[in-house]
Design a protein around this motif. Structure first.
Motif, PDB file in Angstrom:
ATOM      1  N   PHE A  12       0.530  -1.329   0.304  1.00 53.95           N
ATOM      2  CA  PHE A  12      -0.257   0.225   0.529  1.00 53.95           C
ATOM      3  C   PHE A  12       0.810   1.608   0.175  1.00 53.95           C
ATOM      4  CE2 PHE A  12      -1.980   3.366   1.914  1.00 53.95           C
ATOM      5  CZ  PHE A  12      -3.651   3.635   1.288  1.00 53.95           C
ATOM      6  N   SER A  13       1.931   1.155   0.627  1.00 53.75           N
ATOM      7  CA  SER A  13       2.792   2.371   1.017  1.00 53.75           C
ATOM      8  C   SER A  13       3.771   2.198  -0.535  1.00 53.75           C
ATOM      9  CB  SER A  13       3.984   2.188   2.117  1.00 53.75           C
ATOM     10  OG  SER A  13       4.897   1.488   1.875  1.00 53.75           O
ATOM     11  N   PHE A  14       4.318   1.730  -1.076  1.00 51.38           N
ATOM     12  CA  PHE A  14       4.479   1.791  -2.423  1.00 51.38           C
ATOM     13  C   PHE A  14       3.278   1.860  -3.237  1.00 51.38           C
ATOM     14  CE2 PHE A  14       8.228  -0.374   0.017  1.00 51.38           C
ATOM     15  CZ  PHE A  14       9.009   0.560  -0.342  1.00 51.38           C
ATOM     16  N   HIS A  15       2.171   1.711  -3.294  1.00 58.73           N
ATOM     17  CA  HIS A  15       1.604   2.079  -4.197  1.00 58.73           C
ATOM     18  C   HIS A  15       1.364   3.143  -4.527  1.00 58.73           C
ATOM     19  CE1 HIS A  15      -2.276   2.624  -5.804  1.00 58.73           C
ATOM     20  NE2 HIS A  15      -2.077   1.887  -6.540  1.00 58.73           N
ATOM     21  N   ARG A  16       1.287   3.735  -3.455  1.00 63.89           N
ATOM     22  CA  ARG A  16       0.854   5.849  -3.045  1.00 63.89           C
ATOM     23  C   ARG A  16       2.415   6.377  -3.484  1.00 63.89           C
ATOM     24  NH1 ARG A  16      -2.888   8.698  -1.636  1.00 63.89           N
ATOM     25  NH2 ARG A  16      -2.391  10.127  -0.457  1.00 63.89           N
ATOM     26  N   GLN A  17       2.830   6.519  -3.051  1.00 62.72           N
ATOM     27  CA  GLN A  17       4.720   6.769  -3.752  1.00 62.72           C
ATOM     28  C   GLN A  17       4.360   6.566  -5.060  1.00 62.72           C
ATOM     29  OE1 GLN A  17       7.837   5.912  -1.588  1.00 62.72           O
ATOM     30  NE2 GLN A  17       9.369   7.184  -2.876  1.00 62.72           N
ATOM     31  N   TYR A  18       4.281   5.316  -5.848  1.00 54.09           N
ATOM     32  CA  TYR A  18       4.877   4.454  -6.834  1.00 54.09           C
ATOM     33  C   TYR A  18       3.761   4.581  -8.117  1.00 54.09           C
ATOM     34  CZ  TYR A  18       9.705   4.357  -4.962  1.00 54.09           C
ATOM     35  OH  TYR A  18      10.704   4.213  -4.201  1.00 54.09           O
ATOM     36  N   VAL A  19       2.648   4.863  -7.626  1.00 59.12           N
ATOM     37  CA  VAL A  19       1.701   4.925  -8.312  1.00 59.12           C
ATOM     38  C   VAL A  19       0.666   5.652  -8.193  1.00 59.12           C
ATOM     39  CG1 VAL A  19      -0.737   3.454  -9.215  1.00 59.12           C
ATOM     40  CG2 VAL A  19       1.481   2.262  -8.822  1.00 59.12           C
ATOM     41  N   GLU A  20       0.211   6.693  -7.344  1.00 60.22           N
ATOM     42  CA  GLU A  20       0.058   7.816  -7.055  1.00 60.22           C
ATOM     43  C   GLU A  20       0.746   8.508  -6.954  1.00 60.22           C
ATOM     44  OE1 GLU A  20      -3.136   6.871  -3.880  1.00 60.22           O
ATOM     45  OE2 GLU A  20      -3.585   4.736  -4.540  1.00 60.22           O
ATOM     46  N   CYS A  28       7.292   8.708   7.538  1.00 58.44           N
ATOM     47  CA  CYS A  28       6.234   7.460   6.824  1.00 58.44           C
ATOM     48  C   CYS A  28       7.494   6.125   6.057  1.00 58.44           C
ATOM     49  CB  CYS A  28       4.866   8.320   5.767  1.00 58.44           C
ATOM     50  SG  CYS A  28       4.079   9.008   6.463  1.00 58.44           S
ATOM     51  N   LYS A  29       8.957   7.393   5.473  1.00 59.39           N
ATOM     52  CA  LYS A  29      10.026   6.102   5.285  1.00 59.39           C
ATOM     53  C   LYS A  29      10.341   5.228   6.667  1.00 59.39           C
ATOM     54  CE  LYS A  29      10.560   8.860   1.432  1.00 59.39           C
ATOM     55  NZ  LYS A  29      11.617   9.754   0.537  1.00 59.39           N
ATOM     56  N   TRP A  30      10.595   5.875   7.631  1.00 63.40           N
ATOM     57  CA  TRP A  30      11.294   5.503   8.870  1.00 63.40           C
ATOM     58  C   TRP A  30       9.780   3.612   9.487  1.00 63.40           C
ATOM     59  CZ3 TRP A  30      15.797   5.086  10.996  1.00 63.40           C
ATOM     60  CH2 TRP A  30      16.508   5.243  10.277  1.00 63.40           C
ATOM     61  N   GLN A  31       9.467   3.760   8.935  1.00 64.07           N
ATOM     62  CA  GLN A  31       7.438   2.965   9.793  1.00 64.07           C
ATOM     63  C   GLN A  31       8.013   1.912   8.820  1.00 64.07           C
ATOM     64  OE1 GLN A  31       5.867   3.511  12.094  1.00 64.07           O
ATOM     65  NE2 GLN A  31       5.783   1.866  12.056  1.00 64.07           N
ATOM     66  N   ARG A  32       8.416   2.243   7.220  1.00 58.29           N
ATOM     67  CA  ARG A  32       8.537   1.511   6.048  1.00 58.29           C
ATOM     68  C   ARG A  32       9.876  -0.202   6.861  1.00 58.29           C
ATOM     69  NH1 ARG A  32       8.823   4.347   0.201  1.00 58.29           N
ATOM     70  NH2 ARG A  32       6.432   4.515   0.731  1.00 58.29           N
ATOM     71  N   TYR A  33      10.502   0.723   7.526  1.00 59.25           N
ATOM     72  CA  TYR A  33      11.771  -0.335   7.732  1.00 59.25           C
ATOM     73  C   TYR A  33      11.053  -1.082   8.681  1.00 59.25           C
ATOM     74  CZ  TYR A  33      14.994   3.412   4.847  1.00 59.25           C
ATOM     75  OH  TYR A  33      15.617   4.433   4.597  1.00 59.25           O
ATOM     76  N   ILE A  34      10.201  -0.461   9.253  1.00 56.26           N
ATOM     77  CA  ILE A  34       9.770  -1.710  10.328  1.00 56.26           C
ATOM     78  C   ILE A  34       9.027  -2.473   9.962  1.00 56.26           C
ATOM     79  CG2 ILE A  34       8.321  -1.547  12.623  1.00 56.26           C
ATOM     80  CD1 ILE A  34      10.363  -0.102  13.489  1.00 56.26           C
TER      81      ILE A  34
END
Length: 146
Positions: A12-20, A28-34
């Motif tokens: 979902f987060s990568f979809h928001r960044q690269y598609v949307e 938000c990026k730090w949360q992705r590392y988690i």
């Protein structure tokens, strides 16, 4: 379950960044590392001899994720100052001009809401639920002993 949930959250987060085409803030990026750590460690927990060790590691990671999400939420509610919008190091006039042209991403900007709650609130709730779920056996054991 944690493996699947973390993969869905990452998708979902990568979809928001690269598609949307919505650039996430620093927290938000730090949360992705988690969630990346969780998705890498969770399958190892299926191996019986590593189960307890991975359970403790996931506990620690979710605990960090919980506090990171709380910190992010406090910034979004403007209860803490926003350090994400700070400028980068400027070494030349070109860097300065590029910095002026780019929009500043801020953790105080809530871009996505579901039922009135931001993604950072959902991250905090999911992390809290995960810590409780990972420790439910310990809670039950202490209740039956006493």
């Amino acid at each position: 379950i944690f493996w699947l949930a973390s993969l869905i959250i990452l998708f979902f987060s990568f979809h928001r960044q690269y598609v949307e085409k919505f650039e996430p803030c620093t927290l938000c990026k730090w949360q992705r590392y988690i969630y990346l750590l969780i998705s890498l460690l969770s399958p190892i927990g299926l191996i019986h001899r590593f189960n307890l060790c991975i359970r403790y590691a996931l506990n620690f990671i979710f605990f960090i994720g919980f506090w990171l999400a709380i910190y992010h939420s406090l910034i979004q509610f403007e209860w803490l100052s926003d350090h994400c919008a700070m400028t980068e190091k400027i070494e030349s006039m070109n860097d300065f001009m590029k910095m002026l042209e780019q929009p500043k991403l801020s953790c105080s900007t809530i871009s996505w809401k579901l039922f009135g709650l931001s993604a950072s609130i959902y991250n905090a709730l999911f992390s809290l639920f995960a810590v409780i779920a990972l420790n439910i056996k310990i809670f039950k054991r202490h209740l039956y002993v006493e």
